[in-house]
Write a protein that holds these residues in place. Structure first.
Motif, PDB file in Angstrom:
ATOM      1  N   GLN A   1      -3.112  -5.244   5.814  1.00  0.00           N
ATOM      2  CA  GLN A   1      -2.840  -5.927   4.557  1.00  0.00           C
ATOM      3  C   GLN A   1      -1.329  -5.973   4.323  1.00  0.00           C
ATOM      4  O   GLN A   1      -0.548  -5.304   5.020  1.00  0.00           O
ATOM      5  CB  GLN A   1      -3.517  -5.196   3.402  1.00  0.00           C
ATOM      6  CG  GLN A   1      -3.025  -3.767   3.208  1.00  0.00           C
ATOM      7  CD  GLN A   1      -3.745  -3.049   2.087  1.00  0.00           C
ATOM      8  OE1 GLN A   1      -4.583  -3.630   1.409  1.00  0.00           O
ATOM      9  NE2 GLN A   1      -3.420  -1.786   1.876  1.00  0.00           N
ATOM     10  N   THR A   2      -0.971  -6.754   3.329  1.00  0.00           N
ATOM     11  CA  THR A   2       0.446  -6.881   2.985  1.00  0.00           C
ATOM     12  C   THR A   2       1.026  -5.514   2.638  1.00  0.00           C
ATOM     13  O   THR A   2       0.426  -4.732   1.891  1.00  0.00           O
ATOM     14  CB  THR A   2       0.619  -7.840   1.804  1.00  0.00           C
ATOM     15  OG1 THR A   2       0.052  -9.103   2.143  1.00  0.00           O
ATOM     16  CG2 THR A   2       2.088  -8.018   1.456  1.00  0.00           C
TER      17      THR A   2
ATOM     18  N   LEU B   1       9.474  -1.178  14.822  1.00  0.00           N
ATOM     19  CA  LEU B   1       8.724  -1.017  13.575  1.00  0.00           C
ATOM     20  C   LEU B   1       8.883  -2.259  12.720  1.00  0.00           C
ATOM     21  O   LEU B   1       9.915  -2.934  12.754  1.00  0.00           O
ATOM     22  CB  LEU B   1       9.222   0.210  12.813  1.00  0.00           C
ATOM     23  CG  LEU B   1       9.168   1.546  13.577  1.00  0.00           C
ATOM     24  CD1 LEU B   1       9.799   2.652  12.742  1.00  0.00           C
ATOM     25  CD2 LEU B   1       7.733   1.909  13.950  1.00  0.00           C
ATOM     26  N   ALA B   2       7.827  -2.545  11.893  1.00  0.00           N
ATOM     27  CA  ALA B   2       7.866  -3.729  11.032  1.00  0.00           C
ATOM     28  C   ALA B   2       6.945  -3.519   9.835  1.00  0.00           C
ATOM     29  O   ALA B   2       6.091  -2.618   9.821  1.00  0.00           O
ATOM     30  CB  ALA B   2       7.452  -4.960  11.818  1.00  0.00           C
ATOM     31  N   LEU B   3       7.131  -4.368   8.824  1.00  0.00           N
ATOM     32  CA  LEU B   3       6.262  -4.393   7.641  1.00  0.00           C
ATOM     33  C   LEU B   3       5.598  -5.755   7.565  1.00  0.00           C
ATOM     34  O   LEU B   3       6.212  -6.780   7.870  1.00  0.00           O
ATOM     35  CB  LEU B   3       7.076  -4.155   6.364  1.00  0.00           C
ATOM     36  CG  LEU B   3       7.803  -2.813   6.239  1.00  0.00           C
ATOM     37  CD1 LEU B   3       8.637  -2.802   4.964  1.00  0.00           C
ATOM     38  CD2 LEU B   3       6.804  -1.660   6.222  1.00  0.00           C
ATOM     39  N   ILE B   4       4.325  -5.777   7.170  1.00  0.00           N
ATOM     40  CA  ILE B   4       3.634  -7.043   6.949  1.00  0.00           C
ATOM     41  C   ILE B   4       4.035  -7.565   5.574  1.00  0.00           C
ATOM     42  O   ILE B   4       3.817  -6.901   4.557  1.00  0.00           O
ATOM     43  CB  ILE B   4       2.110  -6.869   7.029  1.00  0.00           C
ATOM     44  CG1 ILE B   4       1.700  -6.436   8.447  1.00  0.00           C
ATOM     45  CG2 ILE B   4       1.407  -8.171   6.660  1.00  0.00           C
ATOM     46  CD1 ILE B   4       0.212  -6.202   8.616  1.00  0.00           C
ATOM     47  N   SER B   5       4.629  -8.761   5.550  1.00  0.00           N
ATOM     48  CA  SER B   5       5.043  -9.332   4.263  1.00  0.00           C
ATOM     49  C   SER B   5       4.007 -10.306   3.718  1.00  0.00           C
ATOM     50  O   SER B   5       3.909 -10.498   2.500  1.00  0.00           O
ATOM     51  CB  SER B   5       6.393 -10.036   4.411  1.00  0.00           C
ATOM     52  OG  SER B   5       6.283 -11.122   5.312  1.00  0.00           O
ATOM     53  N   SER B   6       3.190 -10.928   4.611  1.00  0.00           N
ATOM     54  CA  SER B   6       2.128 -11.825   4.160  1.00  0.00           C
ATOM     55  C   SER B   6       1.169 -12.076   5.316  1.00  0.00           C
ATOM     56  O   SER B   6       1.530 -11.917   6.487  1.00  0.00           O
ATOM     57  CB  SER B   6       2.703 -13.151   3.646  1.00  0.00           C
ATOM     58  OG  SER B   6       3.416 -13.812   4.672  1.00  0.00           O
ATOM     59  N   LEU B   7      -0.076 -12.471   4.976  1.00  0.00           N
ATOM     60  CA  LEU B   7      -1.112 -12.759   5.966  1.00  0.00           C
ATOM     61  C   LEU B   7      -1.515 -14.217   5.860  1.00  0.00           C
ATOM     62  O   LEU B   7      -1.626 -14.754   4.757  1.00  0.00           O
ATOM     63  CB  LEU B   7      -2.329 -11.854   5.763  1.00  0.00           C
ATOM     64  CG  LEU B   7      -2.104 -10.354   5.987  1.00  0.00           C
ATOM     65  CD1 LEU B   7      -3.313  -9.559   5.518  1.00  0.00           C
ATOM     66  CD2 LEU B   7      -1.826 -10.064   7.448  1.00  0.00           C
ATOM     67  N   HIS B   8      -1.751 -14.835   7.032  1.00  0.00           N
ATOM     68  CA  HIS B   8      -2.165 -16.235   7.073  1.00  0.00           C
ATOM     69  C   HIS B   8      -3.265 -16.364   8.119  1.00  0.00           C
ATOM     70  O   HIS B   8      -3.011 -16.739   9.266  1.00  0.00           O
ATOM     71  CB  HIS B   8      -0.977 -17.136   7.434  1.00  0.00           C
ATOM     72  CG  HIS B   8       0.235 -16.911   6.591  1.00  0.00           C
ATOM     73  ND1 HIS B   8       0.371 -17.445   5.336  1.00  0.00           N
ATOM     74  CD2 HIS B   8       1.362 -16.170   6.826  1.00  0.00           C
ATOM     75  CE1 HIS B   8       1.548 -17.073   4.832  1.00  0.00           C
ATOM     76  NE2 HIS B   8       2.167 -16.289   5.717  1.00  0.00           N
TER      77      HIS B   8
END
Length: 678
Positions: free
Chosen positions: A2-3, A17-24
């Motif tokens: 999830q975001t 490393l990364a962060l999810i900013s939005s899902l499509h």
């Protein structure tokens, strides 16, 4: 996912490393690294490291709560080797698999974001062998797998080290032992050898190209040959065009054994021997260079009752021992001819035969084809006969010996001088028929050990005598074939337009006149039907005097034998097909001989730095590039050189070496007008 979740991704930049900013749908927009670089990636490429705690708003960077993950924090949280090893011992004992969060708690004692990130990064590290990452779970690798993996990695390290040592050898240009190379390295060496030979059938690999670049070696044949010489893998005088040709290997042991067996059997009676004409009572001369081993031809004079002399041209008869279709015959057909190199000849037949029972050897009874020829006073052929015979050569002469006998004409031994008179008359007859006599000194480079030695052959009386006798023999064989409707490999040359007398009269030098005449000549042809030969001044001509050295001449003898014995000879279609098989090899032979002579010319010029030679301008090769053909009188050679603009045939020049590199097959001669005028 999830975001706001903390995730990991692995690509060509390594694990990050990364962060999810939005899902499509099945894709996610992620913020990668501390900089928050935006990327669009499929969800399947992302590993969930830790979900965003419920109730928290997503953040836009790793440095903010709850993802306060810095480089320093990751370094502090990096798992200790003893904790990592202890976790493996615990899990490997029963093959357990743990969810990632539990694995982090086991190793780090807690599952904070920074600990989870540090553990995930460690799991992705190259060389980490103890655990496998399995879609959010962590599995301890079994001991057997661990040993195999580490063994394989060690092997790859050793291979990489060996590869680096190999490339270091290229860079340092030191001799190598191919037996110590790995298969992949031997393959690279074979590529270098192929490229050095001009056989650029496969592109060089990136690593090999890099090593060559570091060695300052251009990926082109000449530079690679220099490198291969330094590596001890190329002989300085190896000929690229000879590599993998029919002459690159000698005769097989089986063929040598067969040749020796035939040589032993040569003293035994063979089919047809009893029908041979006995000419052993004639005084027969063989005339060749002193080092010639294959003696194809001899000459004799028979004094007839009417007081005239009949010329006999004796030609060796290999077909007495070698039958068509036998292994030795097929090998001779495969070679098509002897190959003539600066260091000597490579024979068409094994020397056990070629220099043995095939040759017309002094003092021995030898099998031959003998052409008895009667000449009219004007030099035309009055009559002839072609017979299989026995001959016994009386004299084995060098050309110098022959010149002396012709010049002195001793009363006790006048035969050779009389033969010379007959053939001079024949030569004048051909000249009246339109023949072009282009005899002049010819220079070639011979190899003596590692040295290049200049040899200039003059058109002496003995050489002209032998040449005219061979032309005469070819003319009578062609006439016989024409009369009998016999398919033979006829040599012909179409009529060529010649320079006018006005163009030639002001050219005082023979090389200049000859160059102008040769330029207009049509190329010689080979066919199965008789046709005129323009420059020889003959209505038909067949090469028929070197069956030990030319397979086509051996075919001629077999055709004659079949016709005279009433047996089936080859028809035109069959003979034409056979000649078509020989043609590519003959062309290759000519090219190899030219390449070899060009190489040794270059070696010779390398041995004579700083010299200059007088020369004559012959003709333009590429006038736009100022490239011309010039005649160097001292060397008796016609060579290409760059010359001043405006040169005309016969202009005097001074030639120097501009550049020469025999390994790179490069020779550039530069000419100025005599007296230094450019």
């Amino acid at each position: 996912m999830q975001t706001g979740d903390l995730v990991g991704l692995s690509d060509r930049h390594g694990p990050r490393l990364a962060l999810i900013s939005s899902l499509h749908g099945s894709r996610a927009e992620v913020l990668v690294g501390p900089e928050g670089k935006v990327q669009q990636l499929p969800l399947r490429q992302l590993d969930l490291i830790q979900a965003l705690p419920q109730g928290l708003e997503p953040v836009r960077r790793l440095g903010s709560a709850p993802w306060e993950i810095s480089e320093a924090a990751l370094l502090t949280a990096q798992p200790l080797a003893r904790d990592w090893g202890a976790a493996w011992l615990l899990l490997a004992s029963d093959g357990s698999t743990l969810p990632f969060a539990e694995f982090v708690a086991l190793v780090a004692g807690h599952s904070s974001p920074v600990a989870s990130a540090a553990c995930w990064l460690e799991l992705q590290r190259p060389g980490q062998d103890l655990f496998r990452w399995r879609q959010g779970d962590v599995q301890a690798r079994p001991l057997a797998d661990l040993r195999a993996l580490r063994h394989g990695r060690r092997r790859q390290q050793l291979l990489a080290q060996r590869q680096e040592l190999w490339h270091q050898s290229l860079r340092r240009r030191r001799p190598i032992d191919p037996a110590q190379l790995l298969p992949a390295q031997r393959q690279e060496l074979e590529q270098l050898l192929a490229w050095g030979s001009g056989e650029q059938d496969q592109p060089l690999g990136a690593e090999l190209l890099k090593a060559l670049q570091q060695a300052k070696v251009a990926p082109e044949p000449g530079a690679l040959r220099h490198l291969l010489v330094d590596l001890g893998q190329w002989q300085p005088h190896s000929l690229p065009s000879l590599r993998r040709s029919v002459w690159s290997d000698g005769f097989s042991p089986e063929l040598i054994a067969q040749a020796r067996e035939l040589a032993q059997r040569s003293v035994e009676p063979q089919p047809g021997d009893s029908q041979r004409l006995d000419l052993t009572g004639l005084r027969t001369f063989t005339i060749d260079d002193p080092l010639t081993r294959e003696i194809d031809d001899g000459l004799a004079l028979e004094r007839l009752a009417n007081g005239r002399g009949r010329l006999w041209v004796h030609i060796a008869d290999p077909s007495r021992l070698v039958t068509a279709g036998s292994p030795l015959d097929l090998e001779a057909r495969r070679r098509a001819t002897s190959l003539y190199l600066a260091e000597g000849s490579v024979p068409m037949f094994p020397l056990e035969l070629a220099a043995g029972p095939f040759s017309l050897r002094q003092g021995e009874r030898c099998a031959a084809w003998s052409y008895g020829i009667d000449l009219d006073d004007d030099g035309s052929v009055a009559g002839y006969e072609l017979r299989r015979s026995w001959v016994r050569p009386t004299y084995r002469l060098s050309y110098e010996d022959g010149d002396e006998l012709i010049d002195l004409a001793p009363p006790e031994d006048p035969d050779l001088a009389e033969i010379h008179t007959l053939l001079e008359n024949r030569r004048r007859w051909r000249l009246r028929q339109g023949a072009l006599l282009l005899d002049q000194s010819e220079g070639r480079i011979c190899r003596e050990g590692e040295e290049a030695v200049l040899e200039v052959v003059e058109p002496s009386p003995a050489r002209l005598l032998v040449a005219e006798a061979m032309i005469l023999a070819g003319a009578v064989v062609a006439d016989y074939g024409s009369r009998e409707g016999l398919a033979l490999p006829y040599r012909s040359q179409p009529v060529s337009p010649l320079p006018s007398a006005a163009e030639l009269e002001h050219l005082e030098s023979a090389p200049v006149r000859h160059a102008l005449l040769r330029r207009g000549l049509s190329r010689g042809l080979t066919g199965t039907q008789p046709a005129p030969h323009f420059s020889l001044g003959l209505p038909a001509y067949v090469q028929a005097t070197s069956p030990i050295r030319r397979y086509g001449d051996l075919i001629v003898q077999r055709q004659l034998q079949a016709q005279q014995a009433g047996e089936a000879s080859l028809d035109q279609a069959t003979l034409g097909s056979l000649l078509d098989q020989l043609d590519p090899v003959l062309r290759q032979t000519v090219q190899i001989a030219r390449d070899d002579q060009r190489h040794w010319q270059q070696v010779w010029f390398e041995r004579h730095p700083g010299r200059s030679w007088s020369a004559l301008f012959l003709r333009w090769l590429r006038q736009q590039d100022c490239l011309a053909l010039v005649h160097l009188d001292e060397l008796a050679m016609d060579l290409a050189a760059t010359v001043p603009e405006g040169c005309e045939p016969g202009d005097s020049l001074e030639v120097r070496v501009g550049e020469v590199d025999s390994l790179a097959d490069r020779l550039r001669l530069q000419a100025v007008r005599s007296g230094g005028q450019g």
